[in-house]
Design an enzyme around this catalytic site. Structure first.
Site, mmCIF file in Angstrom:
data_model
loop_
_atom_site.group_PDB
_atom_site.id
_atom_site.type_symbol
_atom_site.label_atom_id
_atom_site.label_comp_id
_atom_site.label_asym_id
_atom_site.label_seq_id
_atom_site.Cartn_x
_atom_site.Cartn_y
_atom_site.Cartn_z
ATOM 1 N N ASP A 1 -30.987 39.857 -29.824
ATOM 2 C CA ASP A 1 -29.806 40.419 -30.467
ATOM 3 C C ASP A 1 -29.149 41.465 -29.581
ATOM 4 O O ASP A 1 -29.776 42.029 -28.685
ATOM 5 C CB ASP A 1 -30.204 41.099 -31.787
ATOM 6 C CG ASP A 1 -30.580 40.081 -32.843
ATOM 7 O OD1 ASP A 1 -31.225 40.487 -33.811
ATOM 8 O OD2 ASP A 1 -30.238 38.895 -32.675
ATOM 9 N N CYS B 1 0.810 -1.225 0.000
ATOM 10 C CA CYS B 1 0.000 0.000 0.000
ATOM 11 C C CYS B 1 0.838 1.269 0.000
ATOM 12 O O CYS B 1 0.295 2.368 -0.008
ATOM 13 C CB CYS B 1 -0.954 0.031 1.194
ATOM 14 S SG CYS B 1 -0.118 0.257 2.772
#
Lengths: 507, 210
Positions: free
Chosen positions: A320, A99
């Site tokens: 727009d 580990c």
């Protein structure tokens, strides 16, 4: 630094030899479990350099337990080694060959300092400090652990070795908990305590990432040749693994901690007063188009209040850059939007949100207005979806026609209800949208004359979502029919367009 | 002239209701007025004849005597790169008596009017070179080939012209447009542009006032 002769769990009043003969049930259980492990295997693994908790993982029949968290590695070792309750290992154990220190609660931090913890709660305290540095406010968390792939390879090598020697043993046959899951088992409860939070699969994740210190020193990953050899060996049933196979250098991993909060959402409606402000950031060749964007004016104020990493802007529709969204005395509903904030550290109160709203509305340059800004939960997408589909929109356009406006024009236009029009994809967006013919409905129209001008008039109209208004007025080279021009029998042009209302469902 | 108290009362109430309605009405009126003044605040003086949508959104180019004398066409290029192709006012077809009577898109290898371009990526669009034939327009006297003038993908032809060829005579620069072409690469357009002239140059060349 805890005294190596005592178990870290508190309960051993008066006993100096690390033994808890009565009182602490947990430690007692662990002691008994340690004594019940196959002693030959334990000895082998210890001499190979496998750490105590990995030995428990690999050799024990019983499930891996969080009780192991509170017993120090050195105490465990003494229980595994001689069973001599008095002896205690005084050497510092080397880095586990499986580990790599993960289950030994050993890691290197960002500054490359080695950090050792005796037990789960000590480790949890270190992790808590690092988590606190990230600055999140939370009352529950989810834990994720990532370990380098070499750990799996190390484990496979050790298991292979064990199979070679102890093949028929029953304890070898059971499924072994992974290093990753074992760490979670060991540290979850201590973390809950030291963070003061619950654990669940929540919106706040703590990720512990272990990575190799360096390529050479980790029992470095198999080369392809090694992997092929190992696979053929396994198939042949032979194991060439011997104790000599494990003679690499092993170093503890580097631990980095990352906290992530799932995105949070705010909803509201916006008005756009300026004809030079785009909805979203619009930058071409490093140059900004327009003066500002709605997205930045709103998101840029919310993000700092959340201490987030970034934000996304979503709106139910768009207009727009040269159109405005009108607000007349808080009438006109404005366009619904969502702001999504990534990795926020805190969630601003409604009070703060109201203050942000006021700040935007009172700003010197009256570019954008906001109303109904509030926190919204997972229903936000349903809200946007329903908004997209149902909404009708109201506009006001200034229209010019080639001949003077007559009363009959006003009447003929106002009498058109639920007018169906066909719009081919407008030329101005044809480069990026599919060439389709879309049917749309103009629900109603109203004409207002403009003082002092016979060719211009104000056109109020209410249309189905997705209608291109400019093209409806000038006809887009005849690709939108009918159009204002075709209805009135002359050329028509649009000078200005504004959104006066965006209705969503019942609102 | 006896006063009738009941009628007086009714008159009083009606007056009250009326003035309530008036207040409501004048509230609405105020909003409408405010809306109108907001709407009209930005425009300044309204010109007698504003520029058309085409003039505002497109840049006009022309090509004259293309492959044959008198074959003058326009190319209106939008800011997004798309080009609208059509007959310039000085095209010789307009000089024939009766003007243009017919248009046929079935030229070259295929009928341009049966194209089915689909999707954002404009699948199935016909590739064109600048001299690829687009259509044939006919008058009582003769017929003339109209060409693409632009290298790119043919997105659309104006099939309304098939049923209404008179649109070419009445408004060749708007409803009588012939096709829309998308140049495939910026480099193609740059090269194309070299053979085109601007509106000013066109006017000067043809001594025409548009």
């Amino acid at each position: 630094m805890a005294d190596e002769t005592k178990p870290a769990s508190g309960d051993s009043a008066g006993l100096s030899n690390g033994l808890v003969s009565h009182g602490d049930h947990k430690s007692r259980r662990v002691y008994q479990a340690a004594r019940s492990l196959h002693s030959g295997a334990v000895k082998d693994l210890l001499s190979l350099g496998v750490c105590e908790r990995c030995i428990f993982r690999l050799v024990s029949v019983e499930a891996f337990d969080s009780d192991l968290s509170s017993v120090s590695a050195s105490t465990l070792r003494s229980w595994l080694e001689s069973g001599d309750e008095e002896a205690a290992s005084s050497e510092e154990s080397s880095c586990c060959i499986v580990c790599l220190g993960v289950l030994q609660f050993v890691f290197s931090d960002a500054k490359q300092t080695l950090v050792r913890s005796e037990c789960g709660s000590d480790y949890a305290a270190r992790v808590t400090d690092l988590v606190k540095e990230e600055g999140h406010e939370f009352d529950s968390f989810g834990l994720e652990v990532y370990v380098p792939a070499t750990i799996l390879e190390n484990e496979r090598a050790v298991l292979l070795y064990l199979k070679g020697k102890y093949n028929s043993e029953s304890w070898l046959q059971s499924e072994k908990i992974s290093v990753k899951d074992a760490l979670k088992v060991l540290v979850l409860d201590p973390l809950k305590v030291s963070l003061g939070a619950k654990s669940d699969s929540s919106s706040f994740q703590i990720r512990l990432t272990y990575s190799k210190a360096s390529d050479e020193a980790q029992g470095a990953s198999e080369t392809t040749r090694e992997r092929k050899k190992r696979k053929t060996d396994e198939e042949n049933g032979s194991t060439s693994m011997s104790e000599n196979s494990f003679e690499k250098v092993y170093e503890p991993c580097i631990l980095s901690i990352h906290c992530n909060k799932m995105p949070i959402f705010f909803s509201g409606r916006y008005f756009k007063y300026s004809r030079n402000v785009s909805q979203t950031r619009w930058i071409i060749d490093d140059e900004r188009m327009g003066e500002a964007s709605v997205e930045e004016l709103i998101g840029g104020n919310i993000l700092p209040a959340c201490l987030g990493d970034s934000y996304k802007f979503h709106a139910a529709g768009r207009e727009d850059i040269d159109s405005s969204i009108i607000q007349v005395r808080m009438l006109g509903s404005g366009r619904p939007f969502l702001i999504e904030v990534q990795n926020s550290r805190k969630c601003p109160s409604q009070q703060s949100l109201t203050e942000i709203e006021e700040k935007i509305n009172k700003s010197e340059k009256k570019l954008v207005g906001v109303k109904d800004l509030k926190f919204i939960g997972s229903q936000c997408w349903a809200m946007m979806r329903e908004g997209e589909a149902e909404k009708q929109k109201q506009y006001a356009a200034i229209v010019w026609i080639a001949r003077p406006v007559e009363e009959k024009d006003i009447d003929s236009i106002s009498s058109l209800k639920e007018l169906k029009i066909l719009q081919k994809t407008p030329v101005r967006v044809l480069h990026r949208r599919s060439p389709l013919e879309r049917e749309r409905t103009i629900h109603w129209m109203k004409v207002e004359k403009i003082k002092g001008s016979s060719h211009y008039f104000l056109l109020h109209l209410c249309t189905q979502a997705g209608t291109y208004i400019k093209e409806f007025v000038h006809g887009d080279l005849g690709r939108t029919t009918p159009s204002m021009g075709s209805i009135l029998g002359c050329r028509a042009e649009i000078i200005q367009l504004d959104v006066t209302d965006v209705k969503m469902g019942d609102s | 002239m006896a006063e009738n108290p009941e009628t007086d009362d009714t008159i009083e109430t009606t007056k009250q209701n009326q003035s309530e309605e008036e207040v409501e009405h004048s509230d609405e009126q105020k909003q409408e007025d405010e809306l109108r003044s907001l709407l009209l605040s930005d425009i300044g003086d309204l010109p007698l004849s504003p520029p058309s949508a085409t003039q505002v959104n497109f840049v006009s180019y022309f090509i004259t005597d293309f492959t044959k004398p008198g074959h003058d066409q326009y190319i209106y290029r939008h800011a997004n790169g798309l080009c609208v192709i059509g007959l310039a006012p000085t095209h010789i077809a307009f000089k024939d008596e009766g003007g243009i009577t017919n248009i046929d898109f079935n030229v070259g290898k295929s009928d341009r009017s049966v194209l089915k371009v689909s999707g954002k990526r404009k699948k199935n669009a016909m590739r064109s070179e600048s001299n690829t034939a687009l259509c044939k327009v006919s008058t009582a006297k003769d017929s003339y080939i109209v060409r693409c003038c632009v290298k790119g993908s043919l997105l659309e032809v104006n099939e309304r012209l098939i049923k209404q060829p008179q649109l070419l005579n009445s408004s060749a620069d708007r409803e009588g447009y012939i096709a829309i072409i998308m140049p495939t690469r910026p480099a193609d357009w740059t090269k194309n542009k070299e053979s085109l002239i601007t509106l000013e140059e066109y006017k000067a060349k043809k001594e025409v006032s548009l």
